[in-house]
Design a protein around this motif. Structure first.
Motif, PDB file in Angstrom:
ATOM      1  N   THR A 125     -11.199   8.030  -6.503  1.00 41.27           N
ATOM      2  CA  THR A 125     -10.645   6.722  -6.173  1.00 41.27           C
ATOM      3  C   THR A 125      -9.312   6.922  -5.472  1.00 41.27           C
ATOM      4  O   THR A 125      -8.387   7.513  -6.030  1.00 41.27           O
ATOM      5  CB  THR A 125     -10.440   5.878  -7.447  1.00 41.27           C
ATOM      6  OG1 THR A 125     -11.697   5.719  -8.108  1.00 41.27           O
ATOM      7  CG2 THR A 125      -9.877   4.508  -7.096  1.00 41.27           C
ATOM      8  N   ASN A 126      -9.241   6.470  -4.234  1.00 40.87           N
ATOM      9  CA  ASN A 126      -7.993   6.610  -3.491  1.00 40.87           C
ATOM     10  C   ASN A 126      -6.911   5.740  -4.124  1.00 40.87           C
ATOM     11  O   ASN A 126      -7.183   4.671  -4.658  1.00 40.87           O
ATOM     12  CB  ASN A 126      -8.194   6.193  -2.030  1.00 40.87           C
ATOM     13  CG  ASN A 126      -9.110   7.156  -1.287  1.00 40.87           C
ATOM     14  OD1 ASN A 126      -9.093   8.352  -1.542  1.00 40.87           O
ATOM     15  ND2 ASN A 126      -9.912   6.624  -0.371  1.00 40.87           N
ATOM     16  N   LYS A 127      -5.696   6.204  -4.051  1.00 43.41           N
ATOM     17  CA  LYS A 127      -4.543   5.483  -4.617  1.00 43.41           C
ATOM     18  C   LYS A 127      -3.518   5.283  -3.525  1.00 43.41           C
ATOM     19  O   LYS A 127      -3.095   6.233  -2.862  1.00 43.41           O
ATOM     20  CB  LYS A 127      -3.939   6.306  -5.769  1.00 43.41           C
ATOM     21  CG  LYS A 127      -2.663   5.692  -6.381  1.00 43.41           C
ATOM     22  CD  LYS A 127      -3.011   4.496  -7.242  1.00 43.41           C
ATOM     23  CE  LYS A 127      -1.873   4.147  -8.210  1.00 43.41           C
ATOM     24  NZ  LYS A 127      -0.633   3.727  -7.556  1.00 43.41           N
ATOM     25  N   GLY A 128      -3.166   4.038  -3.276  1.00 37.38           N
ATOM     26  CA  GLY A 128      -2.132   3.738  -2.296  1.00 37.38           C
ATOM     27  C   GLY A 128      -0.767   4.167  -2.789  1.00 37.38           C
ATOM     28  O   GLY A 128      -0.514   4.250  -3.994  1.00 37.38           O
ATOM     29  N   SER A 129       0.127   4.442  -1.880  1.00 39.56           N
ATOM     30  CA  SER A 129       1.470   4.898  -2.256  1.00 39.56           C
ATOM     31  C   SER A 129       2.324   3.711  -2.714  1.00 39.56           C
ATOM     32  O   SER A 129       2.091   2.564  -2.343  1.00 39.56           O
ATOM     33  CB  SER A 129       2.149   5.606  -1.082  1.00 39.56           C
ATOM     34  OG  SER A 129       2.245   4.742   0.034  1.00 39.56           O
ATOM     35  N   LYS A 153       6.935  -4.684   4.953  1.00 38.95           N
ATOM     36  CA  LYS A 153       5.982  -4.035   5.848  1.00 38.95           C
ATOM     37  C   LYS A 153       5.225  -2.980   5.057  1.00 38.95           C
ATOM     38  O   LYS A 153       5.833  -2.078   4.493  1.00 38.95           O
ATOM     39  CB  LYS A 153       6.706  -3.400   7.033  1.00 38.95           C
ATOM     40  CG  LYS A 153       7.236  -4.409   8.048  1.00 38.95           C
ATOM     41  CD  LYS A 153       7.840  -3.721   9.256  1.00 38.95           C
ATOM     42  CE  LYS A 153       8.300  -4.735  10.293  1.00 38.95           C
ATOM     43  NZ  LYS A 153       8.894  -4.083  11.488  1.00 38.95           N
ATOM     44  N   LYS A 154       3.904  -3.129   5.023  1.00 37.60           N
ATOM     45  CA  LYS A 154       3.121  -2.203   4.215  1.00 37.60           C
ATOM     46  C   LYS A 154       1.696  -2.119   4.752  1.00 37.60           C
ATOM     47  O   LYS A 154       1.292  -2.885   5.631  1.00 37.60           O
ATOM     48  CB  LYS A 154       3.106  -2.668   2.759  1.00 37.60           C
ATOM     49  CG  LYS A 154       2.391  -3.996   2.527  1.00 37.60           C
ATOM     50  CD  LYS A 154       2.306  -4.307   1.040  1.00 37.60           C
ATOM     51  CE  LYS A 154       1.436  -5.506   0.775  1.00 37.60           C
ATOM     52  NZ  LYS A 154       1.214  -5.731  -0.662  1.00 37.60           N
ATOM     53  N   GLU A 227       3.047  -7.102   8.003  1.00 33.41           N
ATOM     54  CA  GLU A 227       4.172  -7.659   7.241  1.00 33.41           C
ATOM     55  C   GLU A 227       3.626  -8.708   6.283  1.00 33.41           C
ATOM     56  O   GLU A 227       2.842  -9.572   6.676  1.00 33.41           O
ATOM     57  CB  GLU A 227       5.197  -8.280   8.179  1.00 33.41           C
ATOM     58  CG  GLU A 227       6.511  -8.645   7.510  1.00 33.41           C
ATOM     59  CD  GLU A 227       7.567  -9.068   8.514  1.00 33.41           C
ATOM     60  OE1 GLU A 227       8.532  -8.323   8.714  1.00 33.41           O
ATOM     61  OE2 GLU A 227       7.397 -10.151   9.110  1.00 33.41           O
ATOM     62  N   GLU A 228       4.031  -8.630   5.052  1.00 30.22           N
ATOM     63  CA  GLU A 228       3.508  -9.543   4.034  1.00 30.22           C
ATOM     64  C   GLU A 228       4.658 -10.120   3.216  1.00 30.22           C
ATOM     65  O   GLU A 228       5.645  -9.437   2.928  1.00 30.22           O
ATOM     66  CB  GLU A 228       2.544  -8.783   3.119  1.00 30.22           C
ATOM     67  CG  GLU A 228       1.765  -9.660   2.161  1.00 30.22           C
ATOM     68  CD  GLU A 228       0.698  -8.858   1.409  1.00 30.22           C
ATOM     69  OE1 GLU A 228       0.941  -8.524   0.234  1.00 30.22           O
ATOM     70  OE2 GLU A 228      -0.353  -8.562   1.992  1.00 30.22           O
TER      71      GLU A 228
END
Length: 387
Positions: A125-129, A153-154, A227-228
């Protein structure tokens, strides 16, 4: 929502427990409440998740330090569920399965128990930073708590392929090397008998699937940079340098998986009138000599407005007045600080001739010569400042 239990209590370990002791305690709890051992038992499932959440915090040096200092608020700024409560069972298995060795279910003596090691794959399972941002708050916001909206920004999931990296989101096939399990198992004959080893599938890198045609918008990564606007709830009583964790609001993971966390570092805006000292605030009040001698009423700023205080006749420079519960609340709800008013008597830098004459006349009075007790009081205050 029920109040969260202390993480050390959940794992039944002392606050001085080592990393190995924490891992051992979690392994014991996971064995006890594993869903394969307790089919259909919702209470056992919640305890399983609770143990995973406790382990996720206490096994991380940085998160454990924040938890030891600030409690649950230090590691969960939004007040929602933590790791164990906000993720699925499969997420927990993927994240922590390796501490048991091999498949998550391979618990030594329980290798064949109710499908342990076979019912669940080890797809990677990939994990975002994680992302770290700084947020400034004023004393008034610290007094009451505040909700902030910030632009970040992500990496987010690609909307064209729905985050899986394939064209139109459907150009994916099951890996034929591992049959979608994400691992390959090999059995070798040795002098000790047959030995079984399990490793990550080299074809799909543990994902269990192969992208047959990459998404043109994200080049098969499943994520794009945007951008969120994120809403962050900051509790009352935070301190400068404190770090809050907003679960799942970090970078999205490549081709699906678990989002990283957003780490919010608190910065305190300098107040033009008040100085913070722990949960107390200090205000330096300047009054005129006539007010100090005759007494009176003055108006002073507080965190959330103004207050009127009485100056007693004969008030001396350096006196400290205390306004109860006019400071900041404790983060964990253990009381509120005070506002301390440090009294200073202002001495004019320039005087008119009539003022000089009036002061010269007053100086001849014995009331303007400090007594021995007054001198002693000033000396004791000065000595206390440096002890």
């Amino acid at each position: 929502m029920a109040e969260k239990r202390d993480y050390y209590e959940v794992l039944e370990i002392p606050r001085t427990a080592t990393v190995e002791e924490i891992k051992k305690a979690y392994r014991k709890k996971a064995l006890q409440y594993h869903p394969d051992r307790n089919p259909g038992d919702k209470k056992a499932e919640e305890k399983f998740k609770e143990a995973a959440e406790a382990y996720e915090i206490l096994s991380d040096t940085d998160k454990r330090a924040r938890y030891d200092r600030f409690g649950h608020a230090g590691v969960n700024g939004t007040g929602g569920n933590g790791f164990g409560g906000g993720m699925s069972m499969d997420d927990i298995f993927s994240q922590f399965g390796d501490i048991f060795g091999g498949h998550f279910g391979s618990f030594g003596g329980f290798g064949n128990f109710s499908g342990f090691g076979s019912s669940r794959s080890r797809q990677r399972t990939n994990k975002g930073s994680d992302l770290r941002v700084k947020v400034k708050v004023s004393l008034k916001e610290i007094l009451t708590g505040v909700e902030k909206k910030i632009k970040v920004k992500k990496y987010v999931a690609c909307s064209h392929c729905h985050g899986n990296g394939s064209e139109n989101g459907d150009s994916v096939s099951t890996c034929t090397t591992c049959n979608g399990s994400g691992v390959v198992t090999r059995i070798a004959n040795t002098i000790f008998g047959q030995m079984q080893t399990t490793s990550t599938c080299p074809t799909c890198n543990g994902e269990g699937k192969i992208i047959t045609k990459k998404c043109a918008y994200c080049n098969g990564e499943g994520i794009v940079r945007e951008e969120e606007i994120i809403s962050i709830k900051i509790p009352a009583g935070v301190t400068a340098g404190m770090q809050l964790t907003v679960s799942g609001q970090g970078n999205a993971a490549r081709r699906g998986g678990i989002n990283g966390d957003l780490l919010v570092v608190i910065e305190e805006e300098e107040d033009p009138n008040l100085i913070r000292s722990g949960n107390d605030v200090i205000y330096n009040l300047f009054i005129s000599f006539p007010t100090a001698a005759l007494g009176g009423t003055v108006e002073i700023p507080t965190i959330d407005g103004v207050a009127k205080i009485k100056i007693e006749p004969g008030t001396q420079p350096g006196n400290v007045l205390r306004l109860r519960n006019k400071g900041l609340p404790s983060l964990n709800g253990y009381g509120t600080g005070d506002q301390l008013v440090n009294v200073n008597v202002y001495v004019p830098e320039t005087l008119s001739e009539s003022e000089k004459k009036a002061l010269s006349q007053m100086e001849k009075s014995s009331n303007f010569t400090p007594s021995n007790s007054a001198k002693r009081n000033v000396f004791d205050k000065f000595k206390k400042m440096f002890n």
